[in-house]
Design a protein around this motif. Sequence first.
Motif, PDB file in Angstrom:
ATOM      1  N   SER A   9      -2.160   1.751  11.165  1.00 40.04           N
ATOM      2  CA  SER A   9      -3.369   1.928  11.965  1.00 40.04           C
ATOM      3  C   SER A   9      -4.617   1.678  11.127  1.00 40.04           C
ATOM      4  O   SER A   9      -5.576   1.046  11.591  1.00 40.04           O
ATOM      5  N   ASP A  10      -4.629   2.179   9.858  1.00 42.28           N
ATOM      6  CA  ASP A  10      -5.780   1.956   8.982  1.00 42.28           C
ATOM      7  C   ASP A  10      -6.002   0.479   8.716  1.00 42.28           C
ATOM      8  O   ASP A  10      -7.143   0.024   8.546  1.00 42.28           O
ATOM      9  N   MET A  11      -4.936  -0.292   8.649  1.00 43.25           N
ATOM     10  CA  MET A  11      -5.047  -1.723   8.348  1.00 43.25           C
ATOM     11  C   MET A  11      -5.209  -2.561   9.599  1.00 43.25           C
ATOM     12  O   MET A  11      -5.198  -3.785   9.541  1.00 43.25           O
ATOM     13  N   ARG A  70       0.826  -1.203   0.000  1.00 38.83           N
ATOM     14  CA  ARG A  70       0.000   0.000   0.000  1.00 38.83           C
ATOM     15  C   ARG A  70       0.864   1.258   0.000  1.00 38.83           C
ATOM     16  O   ARG A  70       0.566   2.226  -0.704  1.00 38.83           O
ATOM     17  N   GLN A 118       0.138   5.773  10.027  1.00 41.94           N
ATOM     18  CA  GLN A 118      -1.272   5.866   9.669  1.00 41.94           C
ATOM     19  C   GLN A 118      -1.698   4.661   8.842  1.00 41.94           C
ATOM     20  O   GLN A 118      -2.820   4.145   8.999  1.00 41.94           O
ATOM     21  N   ILE A 119      -0.820   4.189   7.949  1.00 39.31           N
ATOM     22  CA  ILE A 119      -1.146   3.011   7.143  1.00 39.31           C
ATOM     23  C   ILE A 119      -1.338   1.799   8.044  1.00 39.31           C
ATOM     24  O   ILE A 119      -2.301   1.036   7.898  1.00 39.31           O
TER      25      ILE A 119
END
Length: 558
Positions: free
Chosen positions: A154-156, A46, A151-152
Amino acid sequence: MAKRHVLLSLLISTIIGFGVYELSVRVEQQRTAAVSHDLLQHVYIRSLREYYQLLADAEQLLNDHPPGYVELQQYRQNSPLGPFMLISEESSEKLAVTGDWLLHMSLQDLKADITIPGRLVERPGLVLTLHSAMKERSLIVRLELYEWLQQITSDMGYGDIPILVMYHAQPLSDPAPQQRQQMMVFNDFLLPEFSLYLDRSQIEGHFFQTYLPYSAASAAMALSLLLLIILFYQYGRRMQVSRELEGRSAELAETSHILRTQMALNARSQKELLKSNYQLRGLNRDLENAQTRLKLSERLAGLGELSAGIAHEINNPVAYISSNLKELGHDLQALLDFVQSIDEASDLLDIKSDFYQELLLAYQRLDIPHVSSVAPSRLQDCIRGTERVTQIIADMRKLSRTQSHMQWCQLNDDVSSIINIARSRLPDNVNLTVELIDLPEVFCNPSQIGQVVLNVLINAIQALEGCGGNIYISEALDQNVLSISIRDDGPGMENNVASRVFEPFFTTKLEGDGTGLGLALCYKLMQEHQGGIELETAPGKGACFTLILPIGEKNHAE
């Protein structure tokens, strides 16, 4: 049952339970390691997608949009990286902060000049000076690198895990996370000089099921203890029956001594008649057993298809069975010798005595001659069967093993194992023809070469699933260069598709059916072996992938 037998049973079952626990822990650790690798790989993929999307958008802004603050801010608001970046067309000094890393990059060839800051900070930024193709305009982007990566994750759903970005052997931030050798590394991050390190300990701790090893060990201990108790109990009962038989035989020998001479002739004729009657009953019993086995074979044929899917789970039980069958052969031979001794001793008994009649009925009921004749061959068939299962599982293990270094090896052993595994995936309308030659030892990583052959072979099978056809695998050796050709007579490819098959993320499959990384990985692995992959294809004429691999000079490599 004696106390020593109980203690021995407890000791053996404890050893078995400890072994099962150790094995279960290793299997669970391997499973959680694989899960964490897949999850963190999603983070890596990602981040690369968002990064390359940023470069593509920057090139479009420089080429298609006039200079302007409004356009840049609108792009920043719409970009997924907007909260983590500042964008401008002015000088990089206005956006840079102490401790930032400066990259001057050409969007045409994606080559960058990197400026290392004078001192390292805890969370540095990444200032990108992006030049257009003609270098008439430049776009400056300051990216909060660590905040974006956090942030990536945490988003996943992975939480705030330790992250480290390395430039060659130097970290971008200070201080560096501890135990870096235990973190998962992804090379070629943003640029070939950068590497991404992600801590997988939190994910492994979340997915590790602690109750599974304890449950497996407890079940193994309970089952083995029960079986051992039953075996020792049966052993005690046999010894007791044996002693009773010896006592009764001595008594009968004394009482039948006078009558034995007078009834010898009648006993012989009656024995012949009884043997004939027994043989007739045995033939009828064999016919019934044959019919029963025929019905069971039809049922087991369906079970065979189901059991093929779990073959990799039975390696350890097969090893136990194979070892026990050899010991069972010695035990069976001892029992057969004992039965033969009883049969010979029965000739000395009075055929009208109760003991003789009871012994004869048991002899007929248990079908001792038939059992004595077929039991050894059946045991040998079982041993050969376990050896065959062991060979199949050995091919599966050879495919799944992982190696990270080059070595001298017989490459055809790994290629043959790959072909054996791939044959199980062949549809009925696809034929596979293999022509391998005798090869000298090859200096390579056999696991990686096997992975390349398997990826290309599976692509060929998928290309022929709907229309059917043939797949041909052949080898050729020219001086010190080995060529492995995998050719199919499927639909082939257009030139515009064939020219992009080795690009990362390019695929002609439907969304969700493929990632577009299989052939790109094959191309990279062959380059690491100083070789390559060549493709020959045309619409309607199939496709031929040729793997080119230098075999190396053994004296030079050593």
